[in-house]
Scaffold this motif. Structure first.
Motif, short mmCIF file in Angstrom:
data_model
loop_
_atom_site.label_atom_id
_atom_site.label_comp_id
_atom_site.label_asym_id
_atom_site.label_seq_id
_atom_site.Cartn_x
_atom_site.Cartn_y
_atom_site.Cartn_z
N GLU A 33 -4.60 15.23 -4.01
CA GLU A 33 -4.33 14.58 -2.55
C GLU A 33 -5.13 15.49 -1.57
OE1 GLU A 33 -3.31 12.11 -0.86
OE2 GLU A 33 -3.92 13.09 0.84
N LYS A 34 -6.32 14.70 -0.61
CA LYS A 34 -6.88 15.55 0.27
C LYS A 34 -6.36 16.14 1.35
CE LYS A 34 -8.50 11.58 2.86
NZ LYS A 34 -7.71 11.77 4.05
N ALA A 41 -1.38 5.90 5.13
CA ALA A 41 -0.91 4.25 5.13
C ALA A 41 0.49 4.30 4.79
CB ALA A 41 -1.67 3.45 4.42
N SER A 42 0.79 5.02 3.61
CA SER A 42 2.38 5.00 3.09
C SER A 42 3.44 5.54 4.08
CB SER A 42 2.32 5.85 1.76
OG SER A 42 1.34 5.04 1.07
N MET A 48 8.75 -3.10 4.96
CA MET A 48 9.21 -4.61 4.84
C MET A 48 8.45 -4.81 3.39
SD MET A 48 8.16 -6.67 8.15
CE MET A 48 6.48 -6.24 8.19
N VAL A 178 -11.24 15.13 -3.68
CA VAL A 178 -12.14 14.76 -4.79
C VAL A 178 -13.54 14.33 -4.11
CG1 VAL A 178 -12.79 13.08 -6.65
CG2 VAL A 178 -10.40 14.01 -6.14
N PHE A 330 -3.65 -3.47 0.94
CA PHE A 330 -3.55 -4.06 2.44
C PHE A 330 -2.29 -4.11 2.84
CE2 PHE A 330 -4.58 -8.20 5.06
CZ PHE A 330 -4.89 -7.38 6.00
N ARG A 331 -1.59 -5.26 3.22
CA ARG A 331 -0.37 -5.25 3.92
C ARG A 331 0.62 -5.11 3.11
NH1 ARG A 331 -0.55 -8.21 9.07
NH2 ARG A 331 1.59 -8.77 8.75
N GLY A 333 1.19 -2.85 0.07
CA GLY A 333 1.53 -1.54 -0.80
C GLY A 333 2.70 -1.01 -1.01
N ILE A 334 3.82 -1.09 0.13
CA ILE A 334 4.83 -0.67 -0.11
C ILE A 334 5.77 -1.25 -1.09
CG2 ILE A 334 6.94 0.07 0.90
CD1 ILE A 334 4.55 1.88 1.90
N LEU A 335 5.40 -2.96 -0.89
CA LEU A 335 6.18 -3.79 -1.60
C LEU A 335 5.50 -3.83 -3.23
CD1 LEU A 335 7.61 -6.63 -2.20
CD2 LEU A 335 5.64 -7.86 -1.43
#
Ligand code: FAD
Ligand code: GLY
Length: 371
Positions: A33-34, A41-42, A48, A178, A330-331, A333-335
């Protein structure tokens, strides 16, 4: 049998969920992880889990979203068990609210086919809505209840995931950007940062909206672009459910905050939070819940959604042998984290990508030249 060495690039929800699943399947996993884990974003998301409200039609993407939503209760329970952190998963549904007649027509477009297919969505009257949500404006035109949309506190979920991957034996290297992939005989053989080398047999590329840089270096012209989303939170007004309108969404958190989101802007990697965006989100939110006028401002922030040309994720093998993409969510990623983790880890460990990855493979964007 020797353990398979796998490197995961990117410590957002997608990279961490895949790393956890791979480690539990017995692989030796290194996650690079950079920056810090789960702070892009997370972290910025609203959490939702909205397959119904985000659906554009009865297609493989909708099916993928539903499958992932169905995995969530188990995923949240597993993380609570592994980490001791409760990520605030809730399955109490949401509402879409139309304030104007034309907004009811827009809602009919995304909800109509779902109601016709017998899914659980339902028109509700203004008085019914206000019996569930007394703080909603009495000026609404129509509303739809969406019991199948759920939610989670994505920041708590990232805290839980970071603990869980460490406990599962994933080697986590923070502040490690990376720089390139090493290929031998058209197969990935190592991942290189500016000052270290990680030999491996497989690479999962989950670098969110930064994913294109490495892909272009190895000749894969696949665009993943940042879609800037600005949000804020307030304290005061009380909602029991997620509430959407055409112009904003409102997400209540267990600690009393109300999240208000979000813009979608294409302006490169800039993450500035602007007065104009906050003004416009607050104006829309106050039309839905007038008491927001007197709410205490708590925080504002933004993040970069990883978007693709068709707004659907890139999943599965691509380019050289051993490279797997898990990006472009996109909208959603959590889901989509639990189903992405399940499909990508089983493709790597079994050596046979599941047919359900087909519609989401990178091939759909790669131009085939005649001759
Ligand atoms: P990220 O979380 O961005 O993680 C990628 C990671 O890769 C980063 O940590 C980055 O530092 C790292 N990285 C990049 N390049 C390199 C490199 N070269 N080397 C090492 N590490 C690297 N989704 C939902 O499902 N529900 C929502 O309600 C929701 N709301 C949202 C609201 C907003 C305002 C935003 C911005 C997004 C929202 N999303 C939502 C979308 C969701 O946040 C994303 O789809 C998801 O977080 C993507 O996860 P990721 O792991 O791919 O990306
Ligand atoms: N899914 C909500 C957002 O991306 O803003």
């Amino acid at each position: 049998m020797p353990q398979q060495e796998i490197v995961v690039i990117g410590g957002g929800i997608i990279g961490c969920s895949i790393a956890l699943r791979l480690a539990k399947l017995g692989a030796s996993v290194t996650l690079l992880e950079k920056d810090r884990i789960g702070r892009e974003a997370s972290w910025a998301a609203a959490g939702m889990l909205g397959p119904h409200s985000e659906a554009s039609g009865p297609d493989p993407f909708f099916d993928l979203c539903i499958r992932s939503r169905d995995l969530y209760a188990g995923f949240a329970a597993e993380l609570r068990e592994d980490s001791g952190v409760d990520a605030g998963y809730r399955n109490d549904g949401g509402f879409f609210v139309a304030l104007e007649p034309h907004e009811s027509l827009d809602a009919a477009r995304w909800s109509g086919w779902q109601i016709d297919s017998g899914l659980e969505l339902q028109q509700v009257s203004s008085s019914d809505l206000r019996s569930h949500e007394p703080e909603i404006s009495d000026q609404i035109h129509s509303a739809i209840s969406i019991p199948g949309d759920h939610q989670v506190d994505n920041r708590l979920l990232m805290t839980a995931l970071e603990i869980a991957i460490l406990r599962a034996g994933v080697k986590v290297v923070r502040h490690c950007e990376v720089a390139s992939l090493e290929l031998k005989n058209n197969r990935v053989s190592a991942v290189l940062s500016h000052d270290a080398r990680f030999d491996c047999e497989a690479v999962v590329h989950a670098a969110g909206c930064w994913s294109s840089v490495l892909l272009k270096q190895i000749g894969l012209a696949i665009d993943v672009v940042p879609a800037h989303g600005q949000m804020l939170s307030v304290r005061g007004p009380h909602l029991n459910h997620v509430v959407h309108s055409n112009d904003c969404y409102l997400v209540p958190r267990a600690d009393g905050r109300l999240l208000i989101g979000a813009t979608v802007e294409y302006q490169g990697f800039r993450k500035t939070v602007t007065a104009g965006a906050i003004h416009s989100l607050l104006t829309s939110a106050m039309r839905l819940v007038p008491s927001i006028q007197n709410a205490q401002l708590v925080e504002w922030w933004s993040g970069l959604r990883p978007d693709t040309r068709d707004h659907q994720p890139l999943l599965g093998p691509a380019g050289p042998d051993g490279l797997f993409l898990a990006t472009g969510h996109f909208r959603n990623g959590i889901l989509l984290a639990p189903i992405t983790a399940e499909l990508i880890s089983s493709a790597i460990m079994s050596g046979k990508p599941a047919s359900d990855l087909g519609p989401f493979r990178a091939d759909r964007f790669l131009v085939k030249r005649a001759g």
